[in-house]
Structure formats: structure tokens, C-alpha cells
Design a protein around this motif. Structure first.
Motif, PDB file in Angstrom:
ATOM      1  N   LYS A   2       0.820  -1.217   0.000  1.00 42.49           N
ATOM      2  CA  LYS A   2       0.000   0.000   0.000  1.00 42.49           C
ATOM      3  C   LYS A   2       0.853   1.265   0.000  1.00 42.49           C
ATOM      4  O   LYS A   2       0.559   2.219  -0.714  1.00 42.49           O
ATOM      5  N   TRP A   3       1.932   1.282   0.766  1.00 39.01           N
ATOM      6  CA  TRP A   3       2.676   2.514   0.974  1.00 39.01           C
ATOM      7  C   TRP A   3       3.997   2.609   0.218  1.00 39.01           C
ATOM      8  O   TRP A   3       4.564   3.691   0.115  1.00 39.01           O
ATOM      9  N   VAL A   4       4.494   1.488  -0.330  1.00 42.76           N
ATOM     10  CA  VAL A   4       5.797   1.524  -1.001  1.00 42.76           C
ATOM     11  C   VAL A   4       5.678   1.187  -2.482  1.00 42.76           C
ATOM     12  O   VAL A   4       6.073   1.969  -3.339  1.00 42.76           O
ATOM     13  N   ASP A   5       5.136  -0.004  -2.772  1.00 44.16           N
ATOM     14  CA  ASP A   5       5.062  -0.468  -4.165  1.00 44.16           C
ATOM     15  C   ASP A   5       4.014  -1.569  -4.221  1.00 44.16           C
ATOM     16  O   ASP A   5       4.119  -2.563  -3.498  1.00 44.16           O
ATOM     17  N   ASP A   6       3.031  -1.421  -5.087  1.00 42.71           N
ATOM     18  CA  ASP A   6       1.930  -2.388  -5.118  1.00 42.71           C
ATOM     19  C   ASP A   6       2.338  -3.758  -5.657  1.00 42.71           C
ATOM     20  O   ASP A   6       1.544  -4.697  -5.637  1.00 42.71           O
ATOM     21  N   ARG A   7       3.580  -3.921  -6.095  1.00 40.06           N
ATOM     22  CA  ARG A   7       4.060  -5.238  -6.532  1.00 40.06           C
ATOM     23  C   ARG A   7       4.622  -6.072  -5.392  1.00 40.06           C
ATOM     24  O   ARG A   7       4.938  -7.242  -5.562  1.00 40.06           O
ATOM     25  N   ILE A   8       4.728  -5.490  -4.211  1.00 34.23           N
ATOM     26  CA  ILE A   8       5.214  -6.220  -3.040  1.00 34.23           C
ATOM     27  C   ILE A   8       4.136  -7.179  -2.586  1.00 34.23           C
ATOM     28  O   ILE A   8       2.960  -6.828  -2.514  1.00 34.23           O
ATOM     29  N   ASP A   9       4.546  -8.424  -2.264  1.00 33.46           N
ATOM     30  CA  ASP A   9       3.589  -9.432  -1.815  1.00 33.46           C
ATOM     31  C   ASP A   9       4.297 -10.469  -0.957  1.00 33.46           C
ATOM     32  O   ASP A   9       5.524 -10.567  -0.964  1.00 33.46           O
TER      33      ASP A   9
END
Length: 121
Positions: free
Chosen positions: A22-29
Motif C-alpha cells: 500500500k505505501w511503497v510499491d503495489d508489486r510487493i507481496d
């Protein structure tokens, strides 16, 4: 490790991954477990174009030495810039209130986008 502890860890990993997405990069999972060549718990985190490994821990007992060694192995497996530990801050439920621990060497790697200092000594 019991099923309960695995689920508790997975829930913590999901919370951290969702917050970073949400706060850094929407590709993080949250990373799917890969077995012997574990590459950390969170995928898609980058700094200065290089991968960063996060090892997430949701436990009452703090074991920074073994966790740091685990993060370093996973950093190597992922050919990442740095390996950091995200661990549960008990009594605090929000993801932004959790602890992040790293060595000074990992901090220098993040600040300079290089691991060159590890070979210099």
C-alpha cells in the motif's frame, strides 16, 4: 513448528506485505515458500533498483543472531542487496509499529546500494 504457529507467521507476513504494498510499491507481496532455497518472506521489495530480503518473525522470543543468519542466507539465495528482519512488537497490532532489525553492514548496503564494504576488510 505447529500448524498454529505457521498460521500465526503467515498472518504476520501478510500484514507486513499488504502494508508495504500500500505505501511503497503495489508489486510487493508475501512470497510463496520455495523450500531449500528460501529467499525471504516478502517478494518485490526493492531499494535503489536492487532486491531487499525481509525475514518476518512473529514470536515472543527474540533470537536476533539466528534470525540474522537466516536473513543472510536468504539474501544470498535471492542475490539481494540486503537482508532485514521484521519482528513482532508485542502489544502493538499495527504493521507500522513492528520492529525492523538489521546489522550496520546491511544499513551501509542500503545507504550506498552496494555490498562492496563487505569485501574491503
Amino acid at each position: 513448528m505447529t500448524r498454529y504457529h505457521r498460521q500465526k507467521g503467515a498472518t504476520f507476513e501478510r500484514m507486513i506485505a499488504d502494508y508495504l504494498a500500500k505505501w511503497v510499491d503495489d508489486r510487493i507481496d508475501r512470497r510463496v515458500k520455495t523450500g531449500a532455497k528460501d529467499r525471504g518472506d516478502i517478494a518485490g521489495l526493492r531499494h535503489m533498483g536492487q532486491r531487499v530480503v525481509l525475514e518476518c518473525k512473529n514470536t515472543a522470543k527474540t533470537l536476533l543472531g539466528p534470525w540474522s543468519a537466516e536473513a543472510e542466507v536468504e539474501r544470498g539465495n535471492d542475490d539481494a542487496l540486503a537482508g532485514l528482519i521484521v519482528h513482532k512488537r508485542h502489544g502493538k497490532g499495527r504493521p507500522e509499529d513492528q520492529w525492523v532489525t538489521l546489522t550496520v553492514g546491511e544499513l551501509v548496503a542500503l545507504l550506498t546500494a552496494s555490498r562492496e564494504h563487505y569485501d574491503a576488510e
